[in-house]
Write a protein that holds these residues in place. Structure first.
Motif, PDB file in Angstrom:
ATOM      1  N   PRO A 304       0.027 -21.933  16.863  1.00 26.56           N
ATOM      2  CA  PRO A 304       1.009 -22.922  16.447  1.00 26.56           C
ATOM      3  C   PRO A 304       0.296 -23.837  15.233  1.00 26.56           C
ATOM      4  N   PRO A 305       0.779 -24.269  14.268  1.00 24.84           N
ATOM      5  CA  PRO A 305       0.391 -25.251  13.271  1.00 24.84           C
ATOM      6  C   PRO A 305       0.404 -26.468  13.682  1.00 24.84           C
ATOM      7  N   ASP A 306      -0.580 -27.476  13.402  1.00 24.97           N
ATOM      8  CA  ASP A 306      -0.596 -28.829  13.549  1.00 24.97           C
ATOM      9  C   ASP A 306      -1.022 -29.043  15.107  1.00 24.97           C
ATOM     10  N   ASP A 307      -1.598 -28.066  15.648  1.00 26.57           N
ATOM     11  CA  ASP A 307      -1.953 -28.303  17.351  1.00 26.57           C
ATOM     12  C   ASP A 307      -3.353 -28.101  17.410  1.00 26.57           C
ATOM     13  N   ALA A 308      -4.181 -29.298  17.529  1.00 30.52           N
ATOM     14  CA  ALA A 308      -5.665 -29.050  17.777  1.00 30.52           C
ATOM     15  C   ALA A 308      -5.738 -28.511  19.090  1.00 30.52           C
ATOM     16  N   PRO A 309      -5.223 -28.962  20.233  1.00 31.09           N
ATOM     17  CA  PRO A 309      -5.598 -28.283  21.441  1.00 31.09           C
ATOM     18  C   PRO A 309      -5.460 -26.892  21.523  1.00 31.09           C
ATOM     19  N   ALA A 310      -4.420 -26.129  21.071  1.00 31.76           N
ATOM     20  CA  ALA A 310      -4.234 -25.025  20.934  1.00 31.76           C
ATOM     21  C   ALA A 310      -5.352 -24.176  20.068  1.00 31.76           C
ATOM     22  N   LEU A 311      -5.447 -24.920  18.865  1.00 34.01           N
ATOM     23  CA  LEU A 311      -6.529 -24.243  18.075  1.00 34.01           C
ATOM     24  C   LEU A 311      -8.001 -24.104  18.892  1.00 34.01           C
ATOM     25  N   ALA A 312      -8.166 -25.340  19.213  1.00 38.20           N
ATOM     26  CA  ALA A 312      -9.541 -25.376  20.119  1.00 38.20           C
ATOM     27  C   ALA A 312      -9.619 -24.162  21.163  1.00 38.20           C
ATOM     28  N   ASP A 313      -8.598 -24.115  22.011  1.00 39.41           N
ATOM     29  CA  ASP A 313      -8.598 -22.966  23.024  1.00 39.41           C
ATOM     30  C   ASP A 313      -8.742 -21.708  22.564  1.00 39.41           C
ATOM     31  N   THR A 314      -7.889 -21.622  21.547  1.00 43.38           N
ATOM     32  CA  THR A 314      -8.182 -20.006  20.989  1.00 43.38           C
ATOM     33  C   THR A 314      -9.498 -19.671  20.222  1.00 43.38           C
ATOM     34  N   ILE A 315      -9.910 -20.704  19.505  1.00 45.76           N
ATOM     35  CA  ILE A 315     -11.376 -20.462  18.960  1.00 45.76           C
ATOM     36  C   ILE A 315     -12.366 -20.424  20.290  1.00 45.76           C
ATOM     37  N   ALA A 316     -12.256 -21.139  21.264  1.00 45.38           N
ATOM     38  CA  ALA A 316     -13.189 -20.918  22.398  1.00 45.38           C
ATOM     39  C   ALA A 316     -12.963 -19.800  22.914  1.00 45.38           C
ATOM     40  N   ALA A 317     -11.851 -19.165  23.269  1.00 44.73           N
ATOM     41  CA  ALA A 317     -11.408 -17.756  23.936  1.00 44.73           C
ATOM     42  C   ALA A 317     -12.068 -16.723  23.071  1.00 44.73           C
ATOM     43  N   LEU A 318     -11.976 -16.770  21.568  1.00 42.58           N
ATOM     44  CA  LEU A 318     -12.543 -15.593  20.936  1.00 42.58           C
ATOM     45  C   LEU A 318     -13.943 -15.745  20.890  1.00 42.58           C
ATOM     46  N   LEU A 319     -14.613 -16.882  20.838  1.00 37.62           N
ATOM     47  CA  LEU A 319     -16.014 -16.951  20.717  1.00 37.62           C
ATOM     48  C   LEU A 319     -16.549 -16.439  21.929  1.00 37.62           C
ATOM     49  N   ALA A 320     -15.782 -16.829  23.245  1.00 35.77           N
ATOM     50  CA  ALA A 320     -16.613 -16.144  24.617  1.00 35.77           C
ATOM     51  C   ALA A 320     -16.016 -14.801  24.790  1.00 35.77           C
TER      52      ALA A 320
END
Length: 379
Positions: A304-320
């Motif tokens: 979703p746009p303008d959603d820092a927690p969702a963006l952080a969660d997705t980045i962390a999941a993809l890096l993991a």
């Protein structure tokens, strides 16, 4: 014997020629148009921009002139007459209105690179701009759009779907990517629409969790000082870098483990296509354009746009999960292959031919008028 065809003179109107999505589209077109048929003329509000050095020497570049915005339509009309323009194309929303208000009979093609209402909400006097757009759009011979989603909300003139010219050649073969790399890259003008403040907030959340990563944001713009202050306040200086304008973005995209687009409003996303062509997985906010060519977990990833927690969660999941992140590369490359300069120029010249054929007295010199139409994109 068929008489020779005199090249038609097409004007491209922009406020300047600094690096940006619309400016790169125009540069690719004027480089690739057949000089036997078309003679590009670049008309700028002011002669400013790093892309000017890349304009081919046979292209005329001229200033429309500055001063009061209310006088710009008259200056545009005079420029079109002085350069004997056959058809004009405007590449930004503000220039669209000025071109359409100009007292001229030159057929005019305007363009929308983002959903019009989303842009107007961020502009000064949105109600006035909305009314002016509705009134003037009927003067356009056509409105060019990069996606059917944008075209579906355009009213008042025929709509033509012209894909963005992103890749000069077909994508190269995919090389290997590090399985456990953690370097993130983002690119774009440092303006509110790009949402880099949201990305920096997401970076702070990742850092607080102890997630290994580095982030380079390539681009420049008016928010540079503000964004640097945000990085400093969040103590992210050792992880997040405002890397400035990059003359050659491709190697930087190729060297990243994930490209992130955090835009609040994005009509398309040329840099995402570039990354996909190079085999770098992409994660983009659903900001209007990216979701028209990114299928979740098939050729890229969406948040979703303008959603820092969702963006952080997705980045962390993809890096993991390197296997999930890298599984989209082949499909992403196939998607990117559709956005070549050659394919875009073919669509753009078909639009030009259709507009000139539909304009009384504007058929190509030495040829009969064409039976062409400008049609709306398929839903």
């Amino acid at each position: 014997m068929t008489p020779p065809v005199t090249p038609r003179r097409i004007a491209f109107l922009l406020p300047h020629f600094r690096t940006g999505g619309a400016e790169r589209v125009v540069l690719h077109w004027i480089e690739a148009l057949d000089p036997a048929r078309w003679q590009p003329v670049l008309l700028l509000g002011r002669l400013d921009g790093d892309l000017l050095e890349h304009v081919p020497p046979y292209v005329t570049v001229a200033a429309i002139g500055g001063g009061r915005a209310l006088r710009r339509p008259l200056r545009i009309a005079r420029s079109l007459a002085a350069h004997r323009i056959d058809v004009a194309y405007s590449a930004t929303s503000a220039m669209n209105l000025a071109l359409l208000a100009a007292p001229t009979r030159v057929p005019r093609i305007t363009s929308e690179h983002t959903p019009p209402d989303a842009f107007r909400r961020e502009s000064k006097w949105p109600w006035l701009r909305r009314a002016a757009t509705r009134l003037l759009t009927r003067r356009a011979a056509a409105v060019a759009v990069p996606t059917a989603a944008i075209g579906s909300v355009v009213r008042g003139a025929p709509v033509a779907l012209v894909r963005n010219p992103v890749l000069r050649t077909a994508p190269p073969p995919l090389g290997d990517k590090p399985l456990h790399g953690t370097h993130l890259v983002a690119a774009g003008r440092l303006v509110p629409a790009k949402g880099f403040d949201t990305l920096i907030d997401a970076a702070a959340l990742l850092a607080a969790r102890g997630q290994p990563f580095t982030l380079a944001i390539h681009g420049d713009g008016p928010l540079r000082t503000t964004l640097q202050a945000q990085i400093d306040d969040l103590r992210l200086g050792d992880r997040v870098t405002l890397a400035g304008h990059a003359a050659h973005l491709a190697p930087l995209l190729a060297g990243a483990d994930l490209m992130v687009s955090s835009s609040r409003r994005e009509g398309f996303g040329n840099a995402l296509i570039e990354a996909m062509a190079l085999g770098t997985p992409v994660l983009a906010a659903r900001a209007g354009g990216p979701e028209t060519f990114i299928d979740e977990a098939a050729n890229g990833f969406l948040v979703p746009p303008d959603d820092a927690p969702a963006l952080a969660d997705t980045i962390a999941a993809l890096l993991a999960n390197p296997a999930r992140r890298l599984s989209v590369r082949a499909a992403a490359r196939d998607t990117a292959a559709r956005y070549t300069v050659a394919a875009s120029v073919a669509e753009f010249t078909a639009l030009l031919d259709g507009v000139l054929a539909a304009t009384p007295g504007a058929a190509p010199r030495g040829q009969h008028r064409l039976n062409a139409k400008v049609t709306a994109p398929a839903p």
